[in-house]
Design a protein around this motif. Structure first.
Motif, mmCIF file in Angstrom:
data_model
loop_
_atom_site.group_PDB
_atom_site.id
_atom_site.type_symbol
_atom_site.label_atom_id
_atom_site.label_comp_id
_atom_site.label_asym_id
_atom_site.label_seq_id
_atom_site.Cartn_x
_atom_site.Cartn_y
_atom_site.Cartn_z
ATOM 1 N N LEU A 1 40.083 31.724 29.562
ATOM 2 C CA LEU A 1 39.676 31.833 30.969
ATOM 3 C C LEU A 1 39.883 33.273 31.398
ATOM 4 N N HIS A 2 38.951 33.798 32.176
ATOM 5 C CA HIS A 2 39.107 35.214 32.512
ATOM 6 C C HIS A 2 38.427 35.611 33.810
ATOM 7 N N THR A 3 38.975 36.689 34.389
ATOM 8 C CA THR A 3 38.400 37.313 35.577
ATOM 9 C C THR A 3 38.338 38.822 35.330
ATOM 10 N N ASN A 4 37.618 39.525 36.204
ATOM 11 C CA ASN A 4 37.616 40.994 36.175
ATOM 12 C C ASN A 4 37.242 41.505 37.559
ATOM 13 N N ASP A 5 37.722 42.708 37.884
ATOM 14 C CA ASP A 5 37.364 43.363 39.148
ATOM 15 C C ASP A 5 37.550 42.452 40.357
ATOM 16 N N VAL A 6 38.663 41.792 40.419
ATOM 17 C CA VAL A 6 38.909 40.898 41.562
ATOM 18 C C VAL A 6 39.087 41.723 42.846
ATOM 19 N N HIS A 7 39.485 42.971 42.718
ATOM 20 C CA HIS A 7 39.516 43.917 43.845
ATOM 21 C C HIS A 7 40.186 43.376 45.106
ATOM 22 N N LEU B 1 44.270 30.352 27.582
ATOM 23 C CA LEU B 1 44.729 31.723 27.821
ATOM 24 C C LEU B 1 44.026 32.182 29.090
ATOM 25 N N LEU B 2 44.746 32.878 29.961
ATOM 26 C CA LEU B 2 44.131 33.382 31.193
ATOM 27 C C LEU B 2 44.294 34.897 31.236
ATOM 28 N N LEU B 3 43.156 35.590 31.301
ATOM 29 C CA LEU B 3 43.158 37.042 31.147
ATOM 30 C C LEU B 3 42.398 37.738 32.278
ATOM 31 N N ASP B 4 42.755 38.996 32.519
ATOM 32 C CA ASP B 4 42.037 39.780 33.521
ATOM 33 C C ASP B 4 41.721 41.163 32.952
ATOM 34 N N ALA B 5 40.487 41.616 33.193
ATOM 35 C CA ALA B 5 40.023 42.878 32.592
ATOM 36 C C ALA B 5 40.134 44.080 33.532
ATOM 37 N N GLY B 6 41.004 44.021 34.517
ATOM 38 C CA GLY B 6 41.314 45.209 35.313
ATOM 39 C C GLY B 6 40.585 45.342 36.636
ATOM 40 N N ASP B 7 41.021 46.343 37.431
ATOM 41 C CA ASP B 7 40.623 46.503 38.833
ATOM 42 C C ASP B 7 41.042 45.273 39.641
ATOM 43 N N ILE B 8 42.315 45.008 39.516
ATOM 44 C CA ILE B 8 42.949 43.944 40.292
ATOM 45 C C ILE B 8 43.063 44.435 41.731
#
Lengths: 311, 250
Positions: free
Chosen positions: A38-44, A81-88
């Motif tokens: 599971l993943h997110t990115n640029d949640v900003h 697995l839960l991952l984030d690709a940055g720009d939190i």
């Protein structure tokens, strides 16, 4: 004496042979292990859903709904697995006022496993990021920023290994060039190194030395560019041991994950889920435990519907 | 056969008997979209974590930071909202840079609301005016590039510019350009304050991309907020007028 020992060994060997041959009968139904990524990115800093102001994005996203969705998935799936690709960071006053504290607290509550650093994660300076790190109960990975002369030198590792059941999964991170994108006084002595060389180096270490079954690269390089600039597509093409790239930076809503052939002509999957937490990415990866030259369920293409709306 | 020989063969036997490997069999994507009307409830624990921050933030955003003398509106070729913003940015860029700069510009599209109404102005209103997290930079430009940029602004129907600069729009071109009373010298270097969005080539300002710049390390929005707070501290109302900075040629 000699003979006795010989008999002992043979009976043990024979026993193992019998035990070993037993699963042969179950060839039609091989042992399959499922890993849900599971993943997110640029949640900003999009803590809340977009306001209901008549705008194009109104009502989309929001951490509280994402958390419910994650719990629903975890109830069903054993290995996630839960991952984030940055720009939190950066994008709503939540960041401007609280410096990213709430972002990290919520991600910890949602049980994120690991994230990589995006350019905007330097927006409160490298000191600002370091200050909020104790609130993150998950790790940060990056292998192409030399942080040795910064406050983050012992806080960010090139990679992290996770064990899910029998599976061993390696996760490494790569980040975008900061010069020209982020003021130098914010990233300070962070040195940018070639992301392809570094990603390949650590992916090889994870695959061959650490014997990981699966290697994920969390990337904040961007999906692709018109100009000749390093991107997830370029990285995938020039990689050797990466199985999956979870990207960010370009805020790309991929209709479905991309598949690129790497240097060894093996497929690398790339996924990116837009920005602002409007989407939660999900990839179910199936592994079959079988003899070296046997794989009943192996199917080198992905199938199924790419986007599942929760309506 | 000796026991030793059997001991040698045993691992080989074991290898054939039970060594299995993991094959990567299949990958199935199933991304989710979190829609407004999705039948998915909000996690109460997460909502509870957000609540105190939200309360504080809402109170902060509703905070009155200044008083606007007359409704400031956005328009082309010149507008009160444009002039006010450009002057505020010029003032703050000079403060941060700690040395004089020639002038500042704002891209017309960078102003995100049509007007700021007369009366009290909240912090939240400044966030609405400038929601993006653009940083301020001082760009070093030769006179020739600057002339090209004035044509670019003219072809866009006029962009806000700080006090002391005037230009006329003649079709796609700028003419009668005066910077602090003087015409632009193509050989001279100029220092211009602007957002990094424009300096990075945004709004088709491709001619800026390789120019020397000084990062000011401040957000455009934070500069506006500081400016408003400083004006308020000096008991000054926020105001701007149409002064003939940008005009259409006859």
């Amino acid at each position: 004496m000699k003979r006795r020992s010989f008999l002992k060994k043979t009976s043990l060997g024979a026993g193992l042979l019998t035990a070993g041959s037993f699963p042969l009968a179950a060839f039609d139904k091989p042992e399959v292990i499922k890993l849900t990524i599971l993943h997110t990115n640029d949640v900003h800093s999009r803590i809340e859903a977009f306001p209901m102001d008549g705008g194009r994005m109104q009502g989309l996203g929001g951490a509280a709904k994402r958390a419910t969705l994650l719990e629903q998935i975890r109830k069903v799936e054993k290995h996630t697995l839960l991952l984030d690709a940055g720009d939190i960071f950066q994008g709503t006053p939540y960041f401007n006022y609280f410096g990213g504290e709430l972002e990290f607290k919520l991600m910890s509550a949602m049980k994120y496993d690991v994230a990589t650093i995006g350019n905007h994660d330097f927006d409160a300076g490298i000191d600002g990021l370091a200050k909020q790190l104790p609130k993150a109960k998950f790790s940060f990975v990056n292998c192409n920023y030399d942080l040795s002369d910064t406050i983050l030198h012992d806080k960010v590792k090139p990679y992290k290994i996770f064990r899910k059941g029998d599976l061993k999964i390696g996760v490494l991170g790569v980040g975008i060039e900061l010069e020209g994108l982020v003021p130098e006084n914010l990233y300070q002595k962070t040195r940018y190194l070639d992301p392809i060389a570094k990603a390949n180096q650590y992916a090889a270490l994870l695959k061959h030395d650490e014997k990981c079954d699966y290697v994920i690269c969390l990337s904040h390089l961007g999906y692709k560019y018109k100009e000749d600039k390093i991107s997830d597509i370029a990285l995938a093409k020039q990689s050797e041991d990466i199985d999956l790239i979870l990207g960010g930076h370009t805020h790309t809503f991929l209709e479905q994950p991309d598949q690129i052939r790497n240097k060894k002509d093996r497929p690398v999957i790339i996924n990116q889920v837009g920005w602002a937490g409007i989407m939660l990415g999900r990839l179910d990866v199936y592994f079959e435990r079988n003899f070296k030259d046997k794989c009943v369920t192996c199917n080198n293409i992905f199938i199924g519907q790419s986007v599942e709306s929760n309506k | 056969m000796s026991a030793k020989q059997y001991l040698f063969f045993l691992p080989v036997l074991l290898l054939f008997a039970c060594t299995k490997v993991l094959h990567l069999a299949e990958t199935k994507p199933a991304n989710y979209r979190i829609d407004a009307d999705a039948e998915i409830t909000e996690d109460p624990a997460i909502k509870e974590m957000i609540q105190p921050y939200k309360k504080q933030l809402d109170a902060e955003m509703n905070k009155v930071i200044g008083e606007v003398a007359l409704t400031l509106s956005k328009a082309k070729p010149e507008s009160t909202l444009g002039n006010w913003t450009a002057d505020a940015i010029q003032q703050k860029c000079t403060d941060y840079y700690q040395q004089p700069i020639d002038f500042s510009i704002v891209n017309y599209g960078g102003l995100r609301i049509p007007n700021v109404r007369k009366g009290s102005i909240s912090k939240g209103k400044v966030f609405e005016l400038m929601p993006f997290d653009n940083m301020l930079v001082v760009l070093h430009l030769d006179g020739q590039t600057l002339l090209d940029f004035f044509d670019h602004m003219a072809s866009n129907g006029g962009w806000p510019i700080s006090r002391g600069v005037t230009y006329q729009i003649a079709g796609e071109k700028a003419k009668k350009i005066l910077v602090n009373g003087k015409s632009i010298d193509p050989q001279k270097m100029y220092k211009i304050g602007m957002s990094d969005y424009i300096a990075n080539g945004g709004d088709r300002c491709v001619f800026f991309k390789d120019k020397k710049r000084d990062q000011l390390g401040k957000l455009f929005r934070d500069a506006l907020l500081e400016y408003v707070e400083e004006q308020t501290a000096k008991q000054q109302l926020l105001s701007a007028a149409i002064e003939g900075r940008v005009t259409l040629a006859e």
